[in-house]
Design a protein around this motif. Structure first.
Motif, PDB file in Angstrom:
ATOM      1  N   HIS A  57     -36.256  30.849   9.384  1.00  6.79           N
ATOM      2  CA  HIS A  57     -35.228  30.167   8.707  1.00  6.79           C
ATOM      3  C   HIS A  57     -33.961  30.571   9.608  1.00  6.79           C
ATOM      4  N   LYS A  58     -33.150  29.386   9.700  1.00  9.90           N
ATOM      5  CA  LYS A  58     -31.861  29.423  10.599  1.00  9.90           C
ATOM      6  C   LYS A  58     -30.811  29.032   9.704  1.00  9.90           C
ATOM      7  N   ILE A  59     -29.625  29.671   9.879  1.00  7.62           N
ATOM      8  CA  ILE A  59     -28.276  29.357   9.395  1.00  7.62           C
ATOM      9  C   ILE A  59     -27.301  29.470  10.353  1.00  7.62           C
ATOM     10  N   THR A  60     -26.027  28.668  10.194  1.00 10.03           N
ATOM     11  CA  THR A  60     -24.847  28.959  10.918  1.00 10.03           C
ATOM     12  C   THR A  60     -23.894  29.555  10.098  1.00 10.03           C
ATOM     13  N   VAL A  61     -23.255  30.428  10.243  1.00 10.88           N
ATOM     14  CA  VAL A  61     -22.044  31.111   9.252  1.00 10.88           C
ATOM     15  C   VAL A  61     -20.735  30.986   9.869  1.00 10.88           C
ATOM     16  N   ASN A  62     -19.756  30.666   9.216  1.00 13.19           N
ATOM     17  CA  ASN A  62     -18.504  30.439   9.677  1.00 13.19           C
ATOM     18  C   ASN A  62     -17.950  32.006   9.396  1.00 13.19           C
ATOM     19  N   ILE A  91     -14.833  33.153   9.510  1.00 13.55           N
ATOM     20  CA  ILE A  91     -13.685  33.092   8.849  1.00 13.55           C
ATOM     21  C   ILE A  91     -13.840  33.385   7.427  1.00 13.55           C
ATOM     22  N   ASN A  92     -14.491  32.241   6.690  1.00 15.61           N
ATOM     23  CA  ASN A  92     -14.645  32.267   5.401  1.00 15.61           C
ATOM     24  C   ASN A  92     -16.147  32.682   4.681  1.00 15.61           C
ATOM     25  N   GLY A  93     -17.045  33.024   5.809  1.00 17.89           N
ATOM     26  CA  GLY A  93     -18.388  33.489   5.344  1.00 17.89           C
ATOM     27  C   GLY A  93     -19.119  32.386   4.836  1.00 17.89           C
ATOM     28  N   GLU A  94     -18.788  31.091   4.833  1.00 13.87           N
ATOM     29  CA  GLU A  94     -19.635  30.195   4.240  1.00 13.87           C
ATOM     30  C   GLU A  94     -20.717  29.690   5.177  1.00 13.87           C
ATOM     31  N   VAL A  95     -21.905  29.128   4.601  1.00  9.23           N
ATOM     32  CA  VAL A  95     -23.079  28.741   5.593  1.00  9.23           C
ATOM     33  C   VAL A  95     -22.688  27.374   5.699  1.00  9.23           C
ATOM     34  N   MET A  96     -22.507  27.063   7.101  1.00  8.88           N
ATOM     35  CA  MET A  96     -22.170  25.636   7.525  1.00  8.88           C
ATOM     36  C   MET A  96     -23.314  24.805   7.640  1.00  8.88           C
ATOM     37  N   TYR A 102     -30.689  26.849   6.076  1.00 12.38           N
ATOM     38  CA  TYR A 102     -31.212  27.577   4.662  1.00 12.38           C
ATOM     39  C   TYR A 102     -31.773  28.963   5.070  1.00 12.38           C
ATOM     40  N   MET A 103     -31.461  29.962   4.153  1.00  6.41           N
ATOM     41  CA  MET A 103     -32.118  31.334   4.243  1.00  6.41           C
ATOM     42  C   MET A 103     -32.287  31.633   2.912  1.00  6.41           C
ATOM     43  N   LYS A 113     -32.508  33.864  -0.617  1.00  7.20           N
ATOM     44  CA  LYS A 113     -31.511  34.614  -1.102  1.00  7.20           C
ATOM     45  C   LYS A 113     -31.231  35.971  -0.740  1.00  7.20           C
ATOM     46  N   LYS A 114     -32.194  36.719  -0.613  1.00  9.73           N
ATOM     47  CA  LYS A 114     -32.151  38.336  -0.102  1.00  9.73           C
ATOM     48  C   LYS A 114     -31.459  38.462   1.053  1.00  9.73           C
ATOM     49  N   GLN A 115     -31.994  37.695   2.022  1.00 15.29           N
ATOM     50  CA  GLN A 115     -31.575  37.865   3.319  1.00 15.29           C
ATOM     51  C   GLN A 115     -30.086  37.117   3.608  1.00 15.29           C
ATOM     52  N   LEU A 116     -29.724  36.084   2.850  1.00 15.87           N
ATOM     53  CA  LEU A 116     -28.605  35.514   2.761  1.00 15.87           C
ATOM     54  C   LEU A 116     -27.409  36.426   2.462  1.00 15.87           C
ATOM     55  N   ARG A 117     -27.945  37.080   1.251  1.00 10.08           N
ATOM     56  CA  ARG A 117     -26.995  38.047   0.678  1.00 10.08           C
ATOM     57  C   ARG A 117     -26.795  39.141   1.838  1.00 10.08           C
ATOM     58  N   LEU A 118     -27.600  39.719   2.568  1.00  6.54           N
ATOM     59  CA  LEU A 118     -27.411  40.569   3.581  1.00  6.54           C
ATOM     60  C   LEU A 118     -26.687  40.186   4.676  1.00  6.54           C
TER      61      LEU A 118
END
Length: 88
Positions: free
Chosen positions: A32-37, A39-44, A47-48, A50-55
């Motif tokens: 799974h891969k995501i790109t995260v901003n 400055i605001n911590g939003e996923v651009m 998909y990740m 939930k557990k890993q996304l929170r971390l």
């Protein structure tokens, strides 16, 4: 070229050497891969689970200053510094 700046709980955090705005980093876990901003911590994008996304988002908040420093280094054509990962 990918620059790995942190690895924790199987999550790999990277910057690309040819980054574009807005300031962001990439995270990968188990395919799974995501790109995260930064400055605001939003996923651009991506998909990740939930557990890993929170971390990842908690880590982003903790190390926002270091991530922005790395962003500036990448834009200047320099190697980013390593950033401590989360621990149990």
């Amino acid at each position: 070229m990918l620059n790995i700046v942190s690895i924790f709980f199987g999550i790999k955090i990277t910057f690309n050497s040819n980054e574009h705005k807005p300031p962001h980093f990439h995270a990968e876990y188990n395919g799974h891969k995501i790109t995260v901003n930064i400055i605001n911590g939003e996923v651009m994008v991506g998909y990740m689970p939930k557990k890993q996304l929170r971390l990842i988002l908690a880590w982003c908040e903790l190390y926002q200053d270091e991530l922005m420093q790395n962003w500036e280094l990448i834009l200047a054509g320099k190697e980013p510094m390593q950033i401590q990962g989360l621990r149990k």
